[in-house]
Design an enzyme around this catalytic site. Structure first.
Site, PDB file in Angstrom:
ATOM      1  CG  MET A 119      25.776 -76.320  68.176  1.00 27.35           C
ATOM      2  SD  MET A 119      24.148 -76.539  68.160  1.00 27.35           S
ATOM      3  CE  MET A 119      24.085 -77.825  68.962  1.00 27.35           C
ATOM      4  CB  VAL A 168      32.035 -74.795  68.628  1.00 29.65           C
ATOM      5  CG1 VAL A 168      31.383 -75.708  69.967  1.00 29.65           C
ATOM      6  CG2 VAL A 168      31.967 -75.726  67.606  1.00 29.65           C
ATOM      7  CE  LYS A 169      26.707 -68.519  71.914  1.00 27.41           C
ATOM      8  NZ  LYS A 169      25.187 -68.184  71.785  1.00 27.41           N
ATOM      9  CB  ILE A 170      33.598 -72.703  74.644  1.00 23.96           C
ATOM     10  CG1 ILE A 170      33.558 -73.924  73.778  1.00 23.96           C
ATOM     11  CG2 ILE A 170      34.235 -73.090  76.147  1.00 23.96           C
ATOM     12  CD1 ILE A 170      35.100 -74.538  73.410  1.00 23.96           C
TER      13      ILE A 170
END
Length: 368
Positions: A109, A140-142
């Site tokens: 996400m 978590v996508k960064i």
């Protein structure tokens, strides 16, 4: 069931993830079917994918009606809808997570792309998403922007699993690995358990050729086209092998840490003149992930070739190619910087379109 070509990739240590999360994918049982038939053990999401799902059907209409009665904030509505999709997909993929002892079975996400150059907001939102989803198989996508790097390190140090996205250059990839390692070292030093933290480094592939090929045409060197993306990824994998085998890593591994796998993203072939599965066939190797859209999954199942650990082949040629590009006047650093900037902007534009789509849905549902 007969072993498929994608199942053969697993035998070489490569996981197959689907690049298109949608509500229908989960609710119709299609994701579960892909896990069985196409060896899919992960799924990713981004604002572009969600925007298409939201604008093209009625899967979200009932929830939208309820949420619109609670708030006018389109960003809040987006997160309410998207986070539920992520939770549901995490639950479907949990058996793959359990069977692999936490190596696979992940759902990704993305943080809001508009904050990609704001370290503190990226860190805070990544931690908030992890808390809201509350599933062990969430990544978590960064984005791998320069301001994103300290947020990646900080999240890792706090025990949040991260998918670092939009990596195009070798230097930035090395910085991403360093951020992960420093984060793990801080986590261990604080008494935390690194075995609960996972990470993948999403190295983008086909877009590199799309940008480099234009410049090679202008430079009058068409014979070099269609080669940089694969060479770039292979050289990144060489760094992976070095970084996750030295004494520094062995110490962390002894504490329970897991390697940050290379994930090949954007592996559909954009140029119709190229083989449609070339970015899968040429990047097969241990401890890697390939995220594929549906057309690439279908194409590979039909005619893909699994001939060995191809990501280990042609390393000298890859180095030579970078030298040839420089001689041709194609600036590698400018190619990758341009792609990063465009990548962040495309996702930011899609997020704005999500907000617009929610507003449009509000009007349509009110008129119904």
């Amino acid at each position: 069931m007969a072993k498929s070509r994608l199942h053969e990739l697993n035998e070489h240590g490569q996981a197959v993830w689907f690049d298109t999360l949608s509500r229908d994918l989960v609710q119709t049982g299609e994701l579960k079917k892909m896990m069985e038939e196409d060896a899919v053990t992960g799924v990713t999401s981004n604002p572009t994918i969600f925007q298409k799902a939201l604008s093209s059907g009625d899967a979200y209409d009932e929830d939208l009606k309820r949420l619109l009665g609670e708030t006018d904030d389109s960003t809040k509505i987006f997160f309410s809808l998207a986070l539920q999709d992520i939770r549901d997909a995490c639950d479907v993929l949990k058996p793959a997570y359990d069977a692999s002892n936490g190596v696979d079975g992940y759902v990704s996400m993305e943080v809001e792309p508009g904050i990609a150059y704001d370290t503190e907001r990226t860190f805070e939102q990544a931690r908030w998403i992890a808390t809201e989803v509350e599933r062990p198989n969430l990544l978590v996508k960064i984005p791998a922007t320069m301001p994103g790097l300290p947020a990646i390190e900080e999240c890792t140090a706090k025990g949040t699993s991260i998918n670092i996205t939009l990596i195009f250059s070798l230097e930035r990839y090395k910085a991403v690995v360093e951020a992960y390692l420093r984060g793990l070292e801080r986590l261990v030093a604080s008494g935390g358990d690194p075995s609960t933290v996972a990470s993948v480094a999403s190295f983008f592939v086909s877009r590199v050729d799309s940008e480099a090929d234009k410049r090679l045409d202008e430079a009058g060197r068409p014979e070099l086209k269609g080669k940089l993306a694969i060479a770039n990824a292979k050289l990144a994998y060489q760094h992976y092998l070095e970084a996750f085998s030295d004494e520094r890593w062995k110490y962390l591994e002894g504490k329970g840490a897991t390697k940050q796998r290379c994930l090949w993203a954007s592996t559909s072939t954009k140029n119709p003149e190229y083989r449609d599965v070339m970015y899968v066939e040429e990047l097969i190797g241990p401890e890697t992930v390939n995220t594929m859209p549906l057309e690439t999954i279908r194409a590979f199942q039909e005619h893909g070739a699994v001939r060995g650990d191809t990501v280990l082949e042609g390393i000298d040629e890859a180095h030579d190619l970078l030298r040839q590009l420089a001689e041709a006047g194609v600036d590698y650093d400018d190619v990758t910087a341009t792609l990063e900037e465009e990548g962040v902007q495309k996702f930011a534009d899609s997020f704005e379109q999500i907000v617009d789509s929610i507003r449009e849905k509000r009007g349509a549902l009110a008129a119904a």
